[in-house]
Motif scaffolding. Structure first.
Motif, PDB file in Angstrom:
ATOM      1  N   GLN A 106       0.811  -1.210   0.000  1.00  0.00           N
ATOM      2  CA  GLN A 106       0.000   0.000   0.000  1.00  0.00           C
ATOM      3  C   GLN A 106       0.852   1.271   0.000  1.00  0.00           C
ATOM      4  N   ASN A 107       0.271   2.325  -0.589  1.00  0.00           N
ATOM      5  CA  ASN A 107       0.841   3.683  -0.515  1.00  0.00           C
ATOM      6  C   ASN A 107       2.286   3.748  -1.001  1.00  0.00           C
ATOM      7  N   VAL A 108       2.534   3.200  -2.184  1.00  0.00           N
ATOM      8  CA  VAL A 108       3.886   3.202  -2.752  1.00  0.00           C
ATOM      9  C   VAL A 108       4.093   4.474  -3.569  1.00  0.00           C
ATOM     10  N   GLY A 109       5.223   5.105  -3.389  1.00  0.00           N
ATOM     11  CA  GLY A 109       5.546   6.308  -4.145  1.00  0.00           C
ATOM     12  C   GLY A 109       6.993   6.697  -3.934  1.00  0.00           C
ATOM     13  N   TYR A 110       7.268   8.003  -3.916  1.00  0.00           N
ATOM     14  CA  TYR A 110       8.631   8.484  -3.710  1.00  0.00           C
ATOM     15  C   TYR A 110       8.581   9.956  -3.306  1.00  0.00           C
ATOM     16  N   PRO A 111       9.648  10.484  -2.692  1.00  0.00           N
ATOM     17  CA  PRO A 111       9.655  11.886  -2.255  1.00  0.00           C
ATOM     18  C   PRO A 111       9.567  12.850  -3.440  1.00  0.00           C
ATOM     19  N   GLU A 112       8.962  13.987  -3.202  1.00  0.00           N
ATOM     20  CA  GLU A 112       8.815  15.042  -4.214  1.00  0.00           C
ATOM     21  C   GLU A 112       8.269  14.468  -5.523  1.00  0.00           C
ATOM     22  N   PRO A 113       7.060  13.895  -5.475  1.00  0.00           N
ATOM     23  CA  PRO A 113       6.524  13.202  -6.657  1.00  0.00           C
ATOM     24  C   PRO A 113       6.293  14.127  -7.840  1.00  0.00           C
ATOM     25  N   ASN A 114       6.470  13.553  -9.013  1.00  0.00           N
ATOM     26  CA  ASN A 114       6.259  14.275 -10.258  1.00  0.00           C
ATOM     27  C   ASN A 114       4.978  13.750 -10.908  1.00  0.00           C
ATOM     28  N   ARG A 115       4.085  14.648 -11.326  1.00  0.00           N
ATOM     29  CA  ARG A 115       2.793  14.236 -11.872  1.00  0.00           C
ATOM     30  C   ARG A 115       2.773  14.182 -13.395  1.00  0.00           C
ATOM     31  N   SER A 116       3.935  14.291 -14.004  1.00  0.00           N
ATOM     32  CA  SER A 116       4.044  14.096 -15.450  1.00  0.00           C
ATOM     33  C   SER A 116       4.192  12.608 -15.740  1.00  0.00           C
ATOM     34  N   HIS A 117       3.383  12.109 -16.682  1.00  0.00           N
ATOM     35  CA  HIS A 117       3.483  10.685 -17.034  1.00  0.00           C
ATOM     36  C   HIS A 117       4.916  10.313 -17.404  1.00  0.00           C
ATOM     37  N   PHE A 118       5.498  11.087 -18.313  1.00  0.00           N
ATOM     38  CA  PHE A 118       6.796  10.707 -18.879  1.00  0.00           C
ATOM     39  C   PHE A 118       7.896  10.767 -17.819  1.00  0.00           C
ATOM     40  N   ARG A 119       7.896  11.838 -17.032  1.00  0.00           N
ATOM     41  CA  ARG A 119       8.960  11.966 -16.036  1.00  0.00           C
ATOM     42  C   ARG A 119       8.789  10.951 -14.907  1.00  0.00           C
ATOM     43  N   SER A 120       7.557  10.734 -14.456  1.00  0.00           N
ATOM     44  CA  SER A 120       7.363   9.773 -13.375  1.00  0.00           C
ATOM     45  C   SER A 120       7.689   8.356 -13.841  1.00  0.00           C
ATOM     46  N   GLN A 121       7.334   8.009 -15.080  1.00  0.00           N
ATOM     47  CA  GLN A 121       7.723   6.705 -15.614  1.00  0.00           C
ATOM     48  C   GLN A 121       9.239   6.585 -15.652  1.00  0.00           C
ATOM     49  N   GLU A 122       9.899   7.660 -16.056  1.00  0.00           N
ATOM     50  CA  GLU A 122      11.359   7.649 -16.108  1.00  0.00           C
ATOM     51  C   GLU A 122      11.958   7.426 -14.719  1.00  0.00           C
ATOM     52  N   ILE A 123      11.384   8.051 -13.710  1.00  0.00           N
ATOM     53  CA  ILE A 123      11.869   7.880 -12.334  1.00  0.00           C
ATOM     54  C   ILE A 123      11.717   6.428 -11.907  1.00  0.00           C
ATOM     55  N   TRP A 124      10.545   5.848 -12.154  1.00  0.00           N
ATOM     56  CA  TRP A 124      10.329   4.439 -11.803  1.00  0.00           C
ATOM     57  C   TRP A 124      11.255   3.522 -12.591  1.00  0.00           C
ATOM     58  N   GLN A 125      11.489   3.837 -13.855  1.00  0.00           N
ATOM     59  CA  GLN A 125      12.268   2.946 -14.716  1.00  0.00           C
ATOM     60  C   GLN A 125      13.767   3.027 -14.468  1.00  0.00           C
ATOM     61  N   THR A 126      14.233   4.144 -13.926  1.00  0.00           N
ATOM     62  CA  THR A 126      15.664   4.274 -13.638  1.00  0.00           C
ATOM     63  C   THR A 126      15.970   4.155 -12.146  1.00  0.00           C
ATOM     64  N   ALA A 127      14.923   4.174 -11.311  1.00  0.00           N
ATOM     65  CA  ALA A 127      15.084   4.166  -9.850  1.00  0.00           C
ATOM     66  C   ALA A 127      15.891   5.376  -9.380  1.00  0.00           C
ATOM     67  N   SER A 128      15.642   6.514  -9.996  1.00  0.00           N
ATOM     68  CA  SER A 128      16.348   7.748  -9.648  1.00  0.00           C
ATOM     69  C   SER A 128      15.563   8.518  -8.590  1.00  0.00           C
ATOM     70  N   ASP A 129      16.208   9.521  -8.005  1.00  0.00           N
ATOM     71  CA  ASP A 129      15.487  10.500  -7.210  1.00  0.00           C
ATOM     72  C   ASP A 129      14.662  11.377  -8.149  1.00  0.00           C
ATOM     73  N   SER A 130      13.726  12.131  -7.597  1.00  0.00           N
ATOM     74  CA  SER A 130      12.820  12.895  -8.455  1.00  0.00           C
ATOM     75  C   SER A 130      13.527  13.974  -9.264  1.00  0.00           C
ATOM     76  N   LYS A 131      14.687  14.426  -8.773  1.00  0.00           N
ATOM     77  CA  LYS A 131      15.421  15.463  -9.509  1.00  0.00           C
ATOM     78  C   LYS A 131      16.748  14.951 -10.056  1.00  0.00           C
ATOM     79  N   GLU A 132      16.866  13.636 -10.139  1.00  0.00           N
ATOM     80  CA  GLU A 132      18.087  13.007 -10.652  1.00  0.00           C
ATOM     81  C   GLU A 132      17.781  12.383 -12.012  1.00  0.00           C
TER      82      GLU A 132
END
Length: 388
Positions: A106-132
Motif C-alpha cells: 500500500q501507498n507506494v511512491g517516492y519523495p517530491e513526486p512528479n505528476r508528469s506521465h513521462f517523467r514519473s515513468q522515467e523515475i520508476w524505470q531508472t530508480a532515480s530521485d525525483s530530480k536526478e
C-alpha cells in the motif's frame, strides 16, 4: 555509427524477419544464456492507475465523501479484509490474495513526486530521485553486472517499443512484439571473413549474439505450448508468449510488458473497469498457466503504475496523483497486505502521502528473487520486509 548506437539497433526487434548478412555471423556463437530458475515479470500500467478504486478503503466514509460520483459501492467491493477490498473487476486478484499468492503493497511512491506521465515513468524505470537523471534503467544496470558477457535474451520486453528500465551499457535485452516472427537469417552472398578492424569485429560479435538470441527464442517456443486458453487481448497475448518462453527454458531473468488506458480523467467507472478486467483476466490466465506447469513459485509477477490519482474526483474521473498500491503475485511471496490503509485525512495538496518508497520494493526483488545486492546499481533504500 558508434558502438552505442549500433547496440541500440541490434538489441531491438519488434516483429518480422530480420535479414543479417553472413559477415555479421562470422564471429561465432557462445551459448551464454543465463542459468537459474527464478525470473521476474513486470507489468506496467501506463497512465497512472487509480489505486483508491483498485484496492478500495470501503470502510472509510471519507472515501465516499470525496468520491461521490466514482466511489465503488461497499456491496460491490470483493475480497474484503481490514477495511480494504478489491474492485469487482479484479475478482481473480482477490482470489489469489485470499489463497496466499498475492501481496498488496500500500501507498507506494517516492519523495517530491512528479505528476508528469513521462517523467514519473522515467523515475520508476531508472530508480532515480525525483530530480536526478540517469541514462540507464535499473534493470539494465542489474543485467550489465549480472551478465558476464553480452547475453541478448537476459531480459525480454514484450512490446512495440523499447523500455528504459532494461536499457544498459550493453544490450542484454531484446524488445519483441511477436516472438513467433522473431527470426534471424543469413544472407549467403556476404563474406564470412573476419577483418583486421576491432570495431567491425565488435559489430560481428554483437550480431552473432543477437542471432543466438533469435535461435534461443525459437527453441523455447518449440519446446513449449499453451496449456490453457488465454483471453483475446493484447496483454493476455504478451503474457501467453512469456509463459511459452519460461516453460521452454529460455532462462531469461527479467520479462517486461505494459498495459495502456489508465489515464482516467473522464468516464472513469466504465474505462477503468474495462482495463482492470483486461488486467485481471490476462494475469490470472498467466498465473494459472504457470501454476499448472508447477512454475508459479519460480516466477514473480510485479504490477505497478507510475502514480495514482487524486483523492477527490473531478466529477466524472480523477486527475494525476501520487501514491498507489503495487501488487506482487507468485514467487513464493507471503500473500500479505503490507503497509497501512490510505490516510484520507492527512493529504498533500489533495494527494495521498507515500509510505513505502518503490525502490524499497525493487531492493526486495533484487535481494530475494535475483540474489543481487541493490547497492551495486545505486539503490540504497532499505529493503522492504515481509514481502517474501
Amino acid at each position: 555509427m558508434n558502438r552505442r548506437n549500433f547496440l541500440s539497433l541490434t538489441g531491438t526487434f519488434t516483429g518480422g524477419t530480420l535479414l543479417l548478412p553472413n559477415f555479421l555471423h562470422a564471429f561465432g556463437s557462445s551459448k551464454s544464456i543465463i542459468t537459474g530458475e527464478e525470473c521476474v515479470v513486470f507489468i506496467q500500467l501506463n497512465g497512472g492507475n487509480d489505486g483508491l478504486n483498485t484496492f478500495i478503503p470501503f470502510e472509510n466514509p471519507l472515501y465516499y465523501d470525496l468520491r461521490p460520483n466514482i466511489g465503488i459501492a461497499k456491496d460491490k467491493v470483493i475480497g474484503k479484509t481490514n477495511g480494504m477490498g478489491f474492485n469487482p473487476a479484479l475478482k481473480d486478484f482477490a482470489a489469489m490474495q485470499q489463497n496466499g499468492h498475492l501481496s498488496v503493497i500500500q501507498n507506494v511512491g517516492y519523495p517530491e513526486p512528479n505528476r508528469s506521465h513521462f517523467r514519473s515513468q522515467e523515475i520508476w524505470q531508472t530508480a532515480s530521485d525525483s530530480k536526478e537523471y540517469i541514462n540507464e534503467g535499473w534493470l539494465g544496470r542489474y543485467l550489465d553486472i549480472h551478465c558476464h558477457e553480452h547475453q541478448p535474451t537476459a531480459g525480454i520486453n514484450l512490446d512495440a517499443i523499447d523500455n528504459l528500465s532494461l536499457k544498459g551499457k550493453q544490450p542484454n535485452s531484446i524488445t519483441v512484439k511477436d516472438p513467433n516472427r522473431f527470426k534471424v537469417r543469413k544472407d549467403s552472398d556476404e563474406t564470412q571473413k573476419l577483418s583486421d578492424n576491432p570495431q567491425l569485429d565488435f559489430v560481428r560479435k554483437i550480431a552473432s549474439s543477437v542471432t543466438e538470441g533469435s535461435d534461443e527464442i525459437q527453441k523455447a517456443l518449440k519446446n513449449s505450448k499453451s496449456e490453457i486458453t488465454y483471453p483475446k487481448s493484447g496483454l493476455a497475448k504478451n503474457l501467453e508468449w512469456m509463459a511459452r518462453l519460461i516453460k521452454g527454458n529460455l532462462n531469461s531473468k527479467v520479462y517486461y510488458t505494459s498495459l495502456n488506458g489508465f489515464d482516467t480523467h473522464d468516464n472513469q467507472i466504465n474505462s477503468h473497469g474495462r482495463v482492470l478486467t483486461e488486467l485481471n483476466d490476462a494475469v490470472y490466465s498467466f498465473y494459472t498457466d504457470l501454476k499448472e506447469a508447477k512454475l508459479v513459485q519460480n516466477v514473480t509477477i510485479v504490477v505497478f503504475s507510475e502514480f495514482g490519482r487524486r483523492v477527490k474526483d473531478n466529477g466524472n474521473g480523477t486527475d494525476h496523483g501520487t501514491a498507489a498500491p503495487m501488487f506482487v503475485i507468485g514467487g513464493n511471496n507471503k500473500g500479505s497486505i503490507i503497509g497501512t490503509n490510505p490516510n484520507l485525512t492527512d493529504l498533500d495538496h489533495g494527494d495521498l502521502k507515500y509510505d513505502i518508497d518503490f525502490r524499497s520494493v525493487y531492493s526486495s526483488i533484487l535481494e530475494n528473487k535475483l540474489h543481487f545486492d541493490p547497492k551495486n546499481i545505486g539503490i540504497k533504500n532499505k529493503t522492504l520486509a515481509g514481502l517474501f
